[in-house]
Structures are given as C-alpha cells and as structure tokens.
Design a protein around this motif. Sequence first.
Motif, mmCIF file in Angstrom:
data_model
loop_
_atom_site.group_PDB
_atom_site.id
_atom_site.type_symbol
_atom_site.label_atom_id
_atom_site.label_comp_id
_atom_site.label_asym_id
_atom_site.label_seq_id
_atom_site.Cartn_x
_atom_site.Cartn_y
_atom_site.Cartn_z
ATOM 1 N N PRO A 181 0.832 -1.208 0.000
ATOM 2 C CA PRO A 181 0.000 0.000 0.000
ATOM 3 C C PRO A 181 0.867 1.258 0.000
ATOM 4 O O PRO A 181 2.005 1.246 0.468
ATOM 5 C CB PRO A 181 -0.781 -0.110 1.307
ATOM 6 C CG PRO A 181 -0.739 -1.553 1.660
ATOM 7 C CD PRO A 181 0.572 -2.054 1.142
ATOM 8 N N VAL A 182 0.321 2.336 -0.512
ATOM 9 C CA VAL A 182 1.028 3.618 -0.497
ATOM 10 C C VAL A 182 1.015 4.130 0.938
ATOM 11 O O VAL A 182 -0.048 4.354 1.529
ATOM 12 C CB VAL A 182 0.353 4.635 -1.446
ATOM 13 C CG1 VAL A 182 1.049 5.983 -1.344
ATOM 14 C CG2 VAL A 182 0.386 4.114 -2.871
ATOM 15 N N GLU A 183 2.208 4.259 1.497
ATOM 16 C CA GLU A 183 2.363 4.718 2.872
ATOM 17 C C GLU A 183 3.481 5.752 2.917
ATOM 18 O O GLU A 183 4.360 5.763 2.060
ATOM 19 C CB GLU A 183 2.704 3.540 3.796
ATOM 20 C CG GLU A 183 1.592 2.501 3.859
ATOM 21 C CD GLU A 183 2.004 1.228 4.567
ATOM 22 O OE1 GLU A 183 1.253 0.791 5.437
ATOM 23 O OE2 GLU A 183 3.077 0.682 4.242
ATOM 24 N N VAL A 184 3.465 6.609 3.935
ATOM 25 C CA VAL A 184 4.480 7.651 4.060
ATOM 26 C C VAL A 184 5.873 7.032 4.132
ATOM 27 O O VAL A 184 6.776 7.417 3.401
ATOM 28 C CB VAL A 184 4.214 8.537 5.296
ATOM 29 C CG1 VAL A 184 5.344 9.535 5.497
ATOM 30 C CG2 VAL A 184 2.881 9.241 5.150
ATOM 31 N N GLN A 185 6.046 6.083 5.021
ATOM 32 C CA GLN A 185 7.323 5.397 5.177
ATOM 33 C C GLN A 185 7.050 4.034 5.787
ATOM 34 O O GLN A 185 6.919 3.900 6.996
ATOM 35 C CB GLN A 185 8.273 6.201 6.075
ATOM 36 C CG GLN A 185 9.639 5.569 6.213
ATOM 37 C CD GLN A 185 10.603 6.476 6.948
ATOM 38 O OE1 GLN A 185 10.677 7.653 6.669
ATOM 39 N NE2 GLN A 185 11.342 5.913 7.886
ATOM 40 N N GLY A 186 6.942 3.013 4.929
ATOM 41 C CA GLY A 186 6.608 1.667 5.395
ATOM 42 C C GLY A 186 7.629 1.149 6.379
ATOM 43 O O GLY A 186 8.821 1.148 6.098
ATOM 44 N N GLU A 187 7.153 0.712 7.536
ATOM 45 C CA GLU A 187 8.062 0.265 8.585
ATOM 46 C C GLU A 187 7.802 -1.143 9.088
ATOM 47 O O GLU A 187 8.711 -1.789 9.560
ATOM 48 C CB GLU A 187 7.984 1.223 9.785
ATOM 49 C CG GLU A 187 8.591 2.576 9.535
ATOM 50 C CD GLU A 187 10.109 2.572 9.461
ATOM 51 O OE1 GLU A 187 10.752 1.615 9.919
ATOM 52 O OE2 GLU A 187 10.652 3.553 8.937
ATOM 53 N N ALA A 188 6.559 -1.610 9.035
ATOM 54 C CA ALA A 188 6.253 -2.893 9.675
ATOM 55 C C ALA A 188 5.465 -3.786 8.735
ATOM 56 O O ALA A 188 4.752 -3.313 7.846
ATOM 57 C CB ALA A 188 5.468 -2.667 10.961
ATOM 58 N N GLY A 192 4.988 6.315 12.444
ATOM 59 C CA GLY A 192 4.221 7.404 13.030
ATOM 60 C C GLY A 192 3.051 6.906 13.854
ATOM 61 O O GLY A 192 2.765 5.722 13.917
ATOM 62 N N THR A 193 2.355 7.839 14.471
ATOM 63 C CA THR A 193 1.201 7.493 15.292
ATOM 64 C C THR A 193 -0.083 7.700 14.495
ATOM 65 O O THR A 193 -0.143 8.539 13.592
ATOM 66 C CB THR A 193 1.152 8.350 16.568
ATOM 67 O OG1 THR A 193 1.104 9.722 16.195
ATOM 68 C CG2 THR A 193 2.356 8.105 17.447
#
Length: 115
Positions: A80-87, A103-104
């Motif tokens: 998915p398009v995400e700001v900064q994929g982390e998990a 982020g929160t």
Amino acid sequence: VGRAKVFRAEAAALDGASQVPLERIAMVDLPNGDSATAADFSGDGTVIALRGYDHVWLFSREDLDVAAAFAAAPCAAPSPVEVQGEALAFDPQSGDYFTISEGTGKDVFRVVRRS
C-alpha cells in the motif's frame, strides 16, 4: 542497490539469555537502494516477506533453508502507499499480510494473498 544482513540465533540460546550470539547467514540485495525495515515468515513457513520503505518482496522458502531463500530472486508483492513503510506481519491462518507506516495514528493495511 541496498543490502540487508540476515542473522540467525539458536533457539536454545533465546531461553532467558541476556545476550544471544547471532550468526550471519545471508546478504540480500535490495532493488532501488532500499533498506529493509521489517520481515516475517508466513504461518506455514514457506514464504518470507521482506519490507522496505516503499516495497514488499516475497521469497520462497523450501526445506526450511532461510539462506537459500534469500539467495534466490524475490517476487515483488503489493505494498500500500504509505508515508514510510516500517512494519509487516503475516496473518498465520490466511497467509495475508499487514503493513503500517511510521508514526502514530497510521492506518493498518491488509494485503490479501491469493494461492
């Protein structure tokens, strides 16, 4: 090209230890200079997902050999398009996977895998 180091720990060493020795078993070349931010095994252990900031790659794992899985070319998977994929984490029953950005208050996305 980015590179990710893959380490292994002996299961017995994890039992109550404050320090656990790790053994490097693979180096993974990542396209587009990406960094690895997360990884998980499918519930049945046959697929390893590796997450970058903007991408997800799936590696086929045969005979429980993690190093061999990472030596083969991965399959690009939906991300998915995400700001900064982390998990990233697999649903152990369905084989689908979930992703979330840094982020929160971020949305959790479910990516449905087809057999």
